[in-house]
Design a protein around this motif. Structure first.
Motif, PDB file in Angstrom:
ATOM      1  N   ILE A 169     -62.039 -29.357 -21.662  1.00 14.45           N
ATOM      2  CA  ILE A 169     -60.696 -28.774 -21.676  1.00 14.45           C
ATOM      3  C   ILE A 169     -59.666 -29.851 -21.334  1.00 14.45           C
ATOM      4  O   ILE A 169     -58.611 -29.942 -21.970  1.00 14.45           O
ATOM      5  CB  ILE A 169     -60.601 -27.576 -20.705  1.00 14.45           C
ATOM      6  N   ALA A 170     -59.984 -30.678 -20.351  1.00 11.87           N
ATOM      7  CA  ALA A 170     -59.073 -31.766 -19.985  1.00 11.87           C
ATOM      8  C   ALA A 170     -58.867 -32.718 -21.159  1.00 11.87           C
ATOM      9  O   ALA A 170     -57.729 -33.119 -21.451  1.00 11.87           O
ATOM     10  CB  ALA A 170     -59.619 -32.529 -18.781  1.00 11.87           C
ATOM     11  N   HIS A 175     -49.276 -35.272 -16.796  1.00 13.75           N
ATOM     12  CA  HIS A 175     -49.677 -33.855 -16.879  1.00 13.75           C
ATOM     13  C   HIS A 175     -50.022 -33.341 -15.475  1.00 13.75           C
ATOM     14  O   HIS A 175     -51.136 -32.902 -15.218  1.00 13.75           O
ATOM     15  CB  HIS A 175     -50.901 -33.697 -17.795  1.00 13.75           C
ATOM     16  N   ALA A 220     -56.702 -31.163 -23.804  1.00 17.95           N
ATOM     17  CA  ALA A 220     -55.309 -31.053 -23.369  1.00 17.95           C
ATOM     18  C   ALA A 220     -54.663 -32.424 -23.185  1.00 17.95           C
ATOM     19  O   ALA A 220     -53.465 -32.499 -22.888  1.00 17.95           O
ATOM     20  CB  ALA A 220     -55.238 -30.258 -22.067  1.00 17.95           C
ATOM     21  N   GLU A 247     -51.142 -29.531 -15.203  1.00 16.90           N
ATOM     22  CA  GLU A 247     -52.443 -29.319 -15.838  1.00 16.90           C
ATOM     23  C   GLU A 247     -53.571 -29.980 -15.034  1.00 16.90           C
ATOM     24  O   GLU A 247     -54.640 -29.401 -14.867  1.00 16.90           O
ATOM     25  CB  GLU A 247     -52.444 -29.858 -17.270  1.00 16.90           C
ATOM     26  N   VAL A 253     -55.364 -34.523 -20.797  1.00 15.36           N
ATOM     27  CA  VAL A 253     -55.238 -34.797 -19.368  1.00 15.36           C
ATOM     28  C   VAL A 253     -56.326 -35.780 -18.959  1.00 15.36           C
ATOM     29  O   VAL A 253     -57.503 -35.567 -19.252  1.00 15.36           O
ATOM     30  CB  VAL A 253     -55.366 -33.494 -18.537  1.00 15.36           C
TER      31      VAL A 253
END
Length: 173
Positions: A118-119, A57, A122, A60, A124
């Motif tokens: 958020i990571a 990723h 996602a 991202e 990530v």
């Protein structure tokens, strides 16, 4: 947990503990050129990691690292501007964190937890390197702004604020 990750975690905890302890005690602001040294060490530890970017990723992870860095810069600036800066009669400049400074720390931690969340959502993998870079950015900006602020204030001895009444006593001439 690899030895590198453990080392990074220990460095991060040590730096944060040192900064927090020193932040709320009066601390003299020196004009030596070493104020960037701790941030440079943190950047070194962050960049020596091979997994700074998530290979699956890349876009991202770059965006999340950029968000961490922007957060670090903003927190560092807010931290510096909420710190009380004054001069002593000998002309030395001093600084001490305030309640607003503590609020900036809490807000910064909250934002960083949000970025980490958020990571995770996602998928990530955001390693400790991003956090080290953000901490380095915060410390660098804070130190730079405090040195700049200290250079702009006038010594408190023998100087009266504009508009303040002069003292009733007069020195013999």
């Amino acid at each position: 947990m690899s030895a590198s990750t453990l080392t990074d975690a220990l460095v991060m905890v040590a730096v944060v503990a040192l900064v927090l302890v020193r932040q709320f005690r009066p601390q003299q602001i020196t004009h030596d050129r070493r104020w960037w040294l701790i941030p440079a060490v943190l950047v070194f530890f962050a960049l020596r990691q091979h997994g700074l970017l998530d290979a699956h990723h890349r876009t991202e992870s770059v965006a999340l690292i950029a968000a961490e860095l922007l957060t670090g810069l903003a927190v560092g600036a807010a931290w510096a501007w909420t710190t009380k800066v004054w001069t002593e009669p000998d002309g030395s400049a001093w600084a001490r964190g305030t309640k607003a400074t503590a609020a900036v720390w809490v807000l910064g931690i909250g934002i960083r937890l949000g970025v980490a969340g958020i990571a995770a959502l996602a998928g990530v993998k955001l390693g400790s390197g991003a956090l080290l870079l953000a901490l380095a950015a915060s410390l660098l900006v804070r130190s730079g702004v405090l040195v700049w602020r200290a250079g702009r204030i006038q010594p408190s001895y023998g100087v009266f604020a504009p508009g303040s009444p002069e003292p009733a006593w007069k020195d013999p001439v």
